[in-house]
Every structure is written in structure tokens, then in C-alpha cells.
Enzyme design. Sequence first.
Site, PDB file in Angstrom:
ATOM      1  N   LYS A 135       0.840  -1.202   0.000  1.00 44.74           N
ATOM      2  CA  LYS A 135       0.000   0.000   0.000  1.00 44.74           C
ATOM      3  C   LYS A 135       0.875   1.253   0.000  1.00 44.74           C
ATOM      4  CE  LYS A 135      -3.872  -2.372   2.099  1.00 44.74           C
ATOM      5  NZ  LYS A 135      -4.558  -2.802   3.303  1.00 44.74           N
TER       6      LYS A 135
ATOM      7  N   GLN B 133      -4.710  -1.668   9.508  1.00 47.64           N
ATOM      8  CA  GLN B 133      -4.618  -2.990   8.880  1.00 47.64           C
ATOM      9  C   GLN B 133      -5.256  -4.052   9.783  1.00 47.64           C
ATOM     10  OE1 GLN B 133      -3.298  -3.585   5.703  1.00 47.64           O
ATOM     11  NE2 GLN B 133      -4.159  -5.610   6.035  1.00 47.64           N
TER      12      GLN B 133
ATOM     13  N   ASP C 279     -11.174   2.834   4.050  1.00 49.03           N
ATOM     14  CA  ASP C 279     -11.590   1.442   3.842  1.00 49.03           C
ATOM     15  C   ASP C 279     -13.114   1.356   3.738  1.00 49.03           C
ATOM     16  OD1 ASP C 279      -9.571  -0.411   3.548  1.00 49.03           O
ATOM     17  OD2 ASP C 279      -9.120  -0.485   5.694  1.00 49.03           O
TER      18      ASP C 279
END
Length: 280
Positions: free
Chosen positions: A54, A98, A121
Site C-alpha cells: 500500500k 490494517q 476502507d
Amino acid sequence: MAAIIMDGKKTAAYVRQKVKEKCLLLKKEKGIVLGLAVILVGDDNASQIYVRNKAKACEEVGINSKQYTLPANTGQEELLKLIDTLNKDDKINGILVQLPLPKHIDEKEVIKAIDPKKDVDAFSNENIGRMFCGDMICSPCTPSGILEMLDYYKIDVRGKHCVVIGRSAIVGKPMAMMLLNRDATVTVCHSKTKDLPHICRQADILVVAVGKPKMITCEYVKPGAVVVDVGINRDENGKLCGDVDFESVKETASYISPVPGGVGPMTIAMLLNNVCNTVN
Ligand code: NAD
């Protein structure tokens, strides 16, 4: 006739290029350099690789990525405090924690703590609610990557019967809602669904997010259907494979996404797109 392979690498490169252009424009016209904070708690190997990928993808399009690596024994309060600081930081446009988190941390509380405007997200209740209303700022990366891929191949979902296998919060459920928002007729299947092959054979578009290597064979696919494989698994030889038995299905489907090189690359590209969308 063999199916057309939907190339996720090519489609993701196209999305990243568009994001790069938006980033350049933002910098030129408003002096804004977008920032993404990525928080990793613990030393899970797979998570470390995801986070590294990422960060690299951010750099390539001109997004400043800042990584926060915390030890596995970090307390929930400490993590919430960091999120609060990042929520108030003008240079940070997106915050990504994460997952999975260590067991002693309540993931729901952590997601709830992220400012919905920075929730790239799109896991927060506000963003899920917005999706329900078809009024999204950020949308979950994997399903939005799938829609982007279908768009790229000019596959219109409107009025089509889309069957989604899997009802997880990150793939199946948002996928179903987003297809519905685009006027598809949607059926969601899961582990308790009876006669799955029969339902799948009615699909014009079949999206598979189960997590079972090569489970979907040609018996599940109507001739000419579009098949999107979300699964990331290892086969009996340790080789990466999807939930779809590619060799069996490719002669029946009209379009098919491979694993690797299908949905996977789209997910990160859409994350970058979401970071961009936070300033629109
Ligand atoms: P999950 O384990 O949370 O959900 C799996 C779903 O499959 C469940 O809803 C379950 O009811 C259903 N299911 C299980 N067995 C079934 C069966 N026999 N018949 C019908 N339905 C069944 O998984 P997830 O997080 O949605 O991920 C699914 C797969 O997609 C995994 O392989 C995961 O690694 C992969 N994934 C890929 C990406 C990507 O970027 N490509 C992103 C997220 C997940």
C-alpha cells in the site's frame, strides 16, 4: 469459445493513472499533497506485506504515506489515542488500520474511532449507511474495484441477474448493495444456501467470494456468464489460486477474472482512489 480474461493489472494501472493525475492537479491548483496514515499493530507477515504494498502504491501516485507500526501488545487506548491524533491532523486525509488486529483489541471500537471522512476502507457505520443510501464518499475497495473492472470491460450490470457468493462485511454484503444501487437484480448466497449450483447457473454475472480453492466449476456457470473471482487461496501445490476453477470455467464463461492478476490489484488501486475522494 474461450472467455475474455479481465486483466486486473491493466485495469488497476488505468485507475492509478487517473488517481495520479488527480493528485498532480490537487497539488498544482490547491497546493494539497494527500496523506494516508497506515497503522499496523503486531508483526503478522501477510499484514506487513499488504502494508508495504500500500505504501509503495501511494508513493507511485504522489500520495504521502505514513506508516505507524505498533507492537502486538499495544493497548486499545493507545491505539485510539493515535487515531484521535490522526483525525485532527490536516496533513492526513485517510486513515487505514490494517486488519486483523490482535485479539485483545476490539476492531469495531477502532473502526468507530476513525473520522468517517478519513475512513478510506469504508468500514465505518456511517460509510456503510451511506452505501445503503447510494451516497458514498468512499466505498469498500474490493467491491468497488470489481465494479470498476466491469466498467472497464463495458459490462453493464443494469437489469442483470447478479449472484454473489459470500456475505462477508468487506466483500459479499457491500458487493450486493453496490450492484443493487446500479439496478442489478441481486441474489446473495452463503454457506447455508441450498442447491448453490442451481442458483449460480441463473447468474448473468457471478461474483465469488468464498475462500475455498477452485470450488466453482463449470457446473455452476451458465454459458456466456461473467465470472468474477475474489478468492485468494493456495492450491494443493501451494500455488496461488481463486475460488473459481479457472480451467474448468474459462470455456463456459464469456468473461472471467483470473487469480492472481484479477480483483487483487484492483483493491489497492481503489484504496488510492478513496484517498483522492476524501478531498472532493
Ligand atoms: P469470509 O470468510 O469472511 O466469508 C466467506 C463467505 O463465504 C461467508 O459469507 C460464507 O457464508 C460463504 N461460504 C463459505 N462456504 C461456502 C459454501 N460452501 N458455499 C457457499 N458459501 C460459502 O471471506 P471474505 O473476507 O469475504 O473473503 C473471501 C475470499 O476472498 C477469501 O479467499 C479472501 O482471501 C478473498 N479476498 C480477496 C480480496 C481481494 O482483494 N482480492 C479482498 C478480500 C478478500
